[in-house]
Write an enzyme that holds these catalytic residues in place. Structure first.
Site, PDB file in Angstrom:
ATOM      1  N   GLU A 320       0.825  -1.212   0.000  1.00  0.00           N
ATOM      2  CA  GLU A 320       0.000   0.000   0.000  1.00  0.00           C
ATOM      3  C   GLU A 320       0.862   1.266   0.000  1.00  0.00           C
ATOM      4  O   GLU A 320       0.634   2.198   0.760  1.00  0.00           O
ATOM      5  CB  GLU A 320      -0.955  -0.006   1.200  1.00  0.00           C
ATOM      6  CG  GLU A 320      -1.900  -1.196   1.169  1.00  0.00           C
ATOM      7  CD  GLU A 320      -2.943  -1.193   2.271  1.00  0.00           C
ATOM      8  OE1 GLU A 320      -2.644  -0.693   3.364  1.00  0.00           O
ATOM      9  OE2 GLU A 320      -4.049  -1.713   2.030  1.00  0.00           O
ATOM     10  N   ASP A 394      -8.463  -9.023   4.220  1.00  0.00           N
ATOM     11  CA  ASP A 394      -8.204  -7.922   5.154  1.00  0.00           C
ATOM     12  C   ASP A 394      -9.225  -7.841   6.287  1.00  0.00           C
ATOM     13  O   ASP A 394     -10.140  -7.021   6.221  1.00  0.00           O
ATOM     14  CB  ASP A 394      -8.212  -6.596   4.375  1.00  0.00           C
ATOM     15  CG  ASP A 394      -7.538  -5.489   5.149  1.00  0.00           C
ATOM     16  OD1 ASP A 394      -7.117  -5.744   6.285  1.00  0.00           O
ATOM     17  OD2 ASP A 394      -7.435  -4.373   4.606  1.00  0.00           O
ATOM     18  N   GLU A 422     -12.540  -1.952  12.226  1.00  0.00           N
ATOM     19  CA  GLU A 422     -12.550  -1.235  10.944  1.00  0.00           C
ATOM     20  C   GLU A 422     -13.669  -1.727  10.017  1.00  0.00           C
ATOM     21  O   GLU A 422     -14.387  -0.930   9.428  1.00  0.00           O
ATOM     22  CB  GLU A 422     -11.188  -1.414  10.259  1.00  0.00           C
ATOM     23  CG  GLU A 422     -11.136  -0.826   8.858  1.00  0.00           C
ATOM     24  CD  GLU A 422      -9.782  -1.013   8.185  1.00  0.00           C
ATOM     25  OE1 GLU A 422      -8.872  -1.596   8.796  1.00  0.00           O
ATOM     26  OE2 GLU A 422      -9.657  -0.563   7.032  1.00  0.00           O
TER      27      GLU A 422
HETATM   28  C1  BDP Z   1      -6.085  -2.081   6.078  1.00  0.00           C
HETATM   29  C2  BDP Z   1      -6.376  -0.715   6.563  1.00  0.00           C
HETATM   30  C3  BDP Z   1      -5.215   0.220   6.425  1.00  0.00           C
HETATM   31  C4  BDP Z   1      -3.971  -0.415   6.998  1.00  0.00           C
HETATM   32  C5  BDP Z   1      -3.730  -1.748   6.342  1.00  0.00           C
HETATM   33  C6  BDP Z   1      -2.583  -2.519   6.973  1.00  0.00           C
HETATM   34  O1  BDP Z   1      -7.494  -0.206   5.871  1.00  0.00           O
HETATM   35  O2  BDP Z   1      -5.535   1.419   7.069  1.00  0.00           O
HETATM   36  O3  BDP Z   1      -2.868   0.402   6.828  1.00  0.00           O
HETATM   37  O4  BDP Z   1      -4.858  -2.564   6.515  1.00  0.00           O
HETATM   38  O5  BDP Z   1      -2.864  -3.454   7.703  1.00  0.00           O
HETATM   39  O6  BDP Z   1      -7.036  -2.910   6.642  1.00  0.00           O
HETATM   40  O7  BDP Z   1      -1.435  -2.215   6.726  1.00  0.00           O
END
Ligand code: BDP
EC number: 3.2.1.131
Length: 729
Positions: A320, A394, A422
């Site tokens: 990401e 996720d 979340e």
């Molecule tokens: C996702 C989240 C994000 C996190 C990412 C992570 O939306 O904010 O940075 O995981 O785990 O679920 O790195």
């Protein structure tokens, strides 16, 4: 009950002595009530034991407590014990520090006194390791002991838990050893005090006023963690800021580490892979570059000069948008090992996250972490653990377990759960997560035949690993009740309890938490526990039934957004995950689709690969099923979807009814807060149902059966909703 309350000042000077006393009493009571009922005290309320028979029993055993030894942890034990006994029994006990023949409760390290050693056998002590404890009743006395002061602290909290939940404490014979060595919380806290995916206010780390100002919250946070066995925390977001590694911030981190140390908690930091470029203007962060290596070695030495027991680094790399070794054509192992070498001389470890997927990679996101990491099995240094999220996508309301579990036998894999909700209703929905955690831990990977559960992978027993652990992304913030929703504290609690002993049932965890946090009233515990135990399944029904996933709104992930299809990265779009079309719905991950199912061992694959026999919980996770596909209930898939969404909504109404019955059993403040939030939850459940059914109906072209409540708004209305300031984003 925070242990160091600011004391109440007597400011009533002009009235008579008696009046003064009464007023003072009222004031103290009022303070106590406010303090007691706003949730701040978590499960450490130490309210008076109301059952007179039990109280009598407890008092008999508590006549003369002694805490042996001298260390900062021993001081913590003394303070906690005195405060708890005062609260539970109403008596002020003097906790002595030297043993006499009249002591009825003896607390201390096994080697703290010659008296203690003969009461427990050498074999027992060996079995305990560094953190296990023994609670044992001997004629006329009870002992709480272990090999270290921290083990004794854990033993004390167990003992207090028994009293708090009205259990007998006579004839104790308990040996408890944690199943996992590293029991951790990951804070996704930014240095400006916002919290990524945080729904409980701001970060509790007041960086600006550290190191000079030590907030009482840090102490109460450490107490709470120690009480459930959590022994490690990362303070900062995995989307890391390199500034945390600068001297000014290391001073602040040191101050926190000093607060946490007596409670057995080690501090870890997240390391931004490009820190050498950002902080030292190096031209590269290539893990094989000598200057880069030297920079990290020096940085590690510097950190350990502040914090001699620093735990190590947690790293999110090449995921990401985060920098990482792949930016230099190096592997995750090369990146992890470079950092591991830097902390190894200090006995530190590196926790390297496997949550990676790339926009340029057209392969099903489900498969990418496995594809990246399995070839690296055996290539990581001994002091590296790979941290794997519970599922491959996720933290969804329901995911099959991550195929990496069982697939990297030469690497210790650490479990990453998300405690902050979340994707599970954030701070407005009441969802107890222990059943979700248990579902994953109990899942059988078949890596080494039957009974190769995920729990056995992560505790290291399946493949003989010395390092092992479990972490949860914290749900803690500055809200007075710490976690936003009054019931969300139970998820912090559950994470700690399961990391200590993953064999505990969700039922047992809910029960002890309710008794300590709310009330020992049997009827209350019974009903409220049922709400908790069903809550996760209820949410799955009204949010992501039958294996649907990642159909939340964009960015903040608050509410439904199954129609979203315009985001830059394909795998960020909900349409990528549900693939609804005129024929049906669901992601074909079988051998005729993305083949993600092939990443599981054959016995697991068998459970899911045939659409006719696939566990329906995962049907749309692994299959693109036709709208008329016949479900086990006999309904068509479309009708089953309508049924599930409506059952979810009806079940929230059931939660409301059950909660209303508890009014006389619960303090007014928390009763009202939970009632209001259940109203919000019902609205949100309806919103999910209506929005999703209306949207999927554009593909199924079938009516919502008339026996169900029909959506009262149009699909366009749901699509038009915007929440620019939704929290946690
Ligand atoms: C996702 C989240 C994000 C996190 C990412 C992570 O939306 O904010 O940075 O995981 O785990 O679920 O790195």
């Amino acid at each position: 009950m925070s242990v160091n309350h600011p004391c109440v000042k007597d400011n009533v000077v002009t009235i008579t002595y008696m009046k003064k006393l009464n007023l003072l009493l009222l004031f103290v009571l009022a303070c106590f009530c406010v303090q007691a009922e706003n949730g701040y005290d978590l499960w450490l309320r130490y309210l008076p034991v109301s059952n007179p028979v039990l109280l009598q029993q407890y008092k008999q055993q508590l006549v003369s407590p002694v805490v042996l030894g001298s260390s900062s942890t021993v001081s913590v034990i003394r303070t906690e014990l005195a405060s708890a006994l005062k609260g539970l029994t109403g008596n002020a006990y003097t906790v002595s520090s030297s043993l006499t023949s009249t002591n009825t409760l003896i607390i201390g390290k096994a080697d703290a006194s010659k008296i203690l050693s003969p009461l427990v056998t050498k074999e027992e002590l060996k079995q305990l390791g560094e953190e296990g404890f023994i609670l044992k009743a001997k004629p006329g006395k009870t002992i709480i002991t272990g090999n270290t002061d921290v083990a004794v602290l854990y033993g004390l909290f167990h003992y207090l838990r028994l009293m708090q939940s009205n259990q007998p404490i006579t004839n104790l014979n308990i040996i408890s050893v944690p199943k996992l060595k590293l029991r951790m919380l990951n804070h996704w806290d930014n240095m400006n005090r916002t919290v990524e995916r945080g729904y409980a206010g701001f970060s509790i780390w007041d960086w600006h006023r550290l190191p000079g100002f030590i907030d009482q919250r840090y102490i109460d946070y450490a107490r709470a963690n120690a009480s459930i066995g959590i022994n490690a925390v990362t303070l900062t977001n995995v989307n890391a800021n390199a500034l945390i590694l600068t001297p000014a911030y290391l001073e602040k981190v040191k101050a926190l580490a000093d607060v946490f140390r007596p409670y057995g908690i080690k501090v870890f930091l997240t390391a931004r892979f490009s820190a050498p470029i950002e902080l030292a203007r190096l031209k590269t962060a290539d893990p094989l570059n000598e200057d880069v290596k030297a920079w990290w070695n020096n940085k590690a030495n510097e950190i350990y000069s502040y914090i001699p027991d620093f735990g190590g680094f947690l790293v999110k790399a090449n995921s990401e948008g985060q920098p990482g070794p792949q930016d230099y054509k190096r592997t995750h192992a090369e990146g992890a090992n470079m950092l591991a070498n830097a902390v190894a001389p200090h006995k530190g470890i590196v926790i390297w996250r496997a949550f990676v997927y790339a926009a340029e990679n057209p392969v099903d996101r489900h498969k990418q972490a496995y594809d990246d990491f399995v070839p690296l099995d055996g290539k990581f240094n001994d002091n590296v653990m790979v941290q794997v999220k519970n599922g491959a996508i996720d933290f969804m309301p329901r995911e099959p377990f991550h195929p990496l579990f069982g697939a990297m036998p030469k690497t210790p894999l650490m479990m990453e759960f998300q405690v902050t909700q979340e994707y599970l209703g954030q701070a407005t929905n009441w969802v107890f997560l222990a059943p979700l955690f248990k579902e994953v831990l109990d899942a059988d990977t078949y890596a080494k035949g039957k009974n190769s559960t995920v729990a056995k992978v992560i505790d290291g027993s399946l493949d003989n690993h010395a390092l092992n652990g479990m972490t949860g992304v914290a749900n803690i913030g500055t809200d007075i009740n710490w976690c936003g929703h009054p019931m969300a504290q139970a998820n912090w609690y559950a994470l700690g309890r399961l990391a200590w002993n993953y064999n505990l049932s969700s039922d047992a965890i809910a029960e002890e938490w309710l008794r300590m946090t709310y009330s020992n009233d049997a009827a209350f515990v019974q009903s409220t526990k049922q709400i908790m135990l069903r809550s996760r399944e209820i949410m799955v029904d009204y949010m992501n039934p039958i294996g649907l996933h990642h159909i939340m709104a964009t960015g903040h992930h608050y509410g439904p957004g199954p129609w979203v299809s315009n985001l830059n990265r394909p795998e960020w779009n909900p349409v990528y995950y549900h693939k609804a079309d005129s024929i049906g719905i669901g992601f074909n991950r079988t051998s005729t689709g993305s083949k993600a199912i092939e990443q599981y061992f054959p016995e697991v694959r068998k459970q899911w690969e045939n659409i006719a026999t696939c566990d329906e919980k995962y049907l749309l996770w692994f299959h693109h099923a036709s709208w008329n596909h016949t479900m086990k209930s006999g309904r068509s898939l479309w009708n089953e979807l309508c049924y599930k969404y409506n059952t979810g909504v009806d079940s929230v109404k059931w939660m409301q009814r059950e909660w209303q019955k508890q009014q006389t059993k619960v303090d007014a403040q928390r009763f009202k807060e939970v009632s209001m939030l259940l109203n919000v939850q019902l609205e949100e459940a309806k919103w999910w149902r209506n929005a999703c059914l209306l949207y999927f109906q554009t593909f199924s072209k079938q009516p919502i059966p008339s026996n169900y409540e029909q959506p009262d708004k149009t699909l366009d209305y749901y699509k038009s909703l915007r929440f620019p300031f939704a929290p946690g984003n």
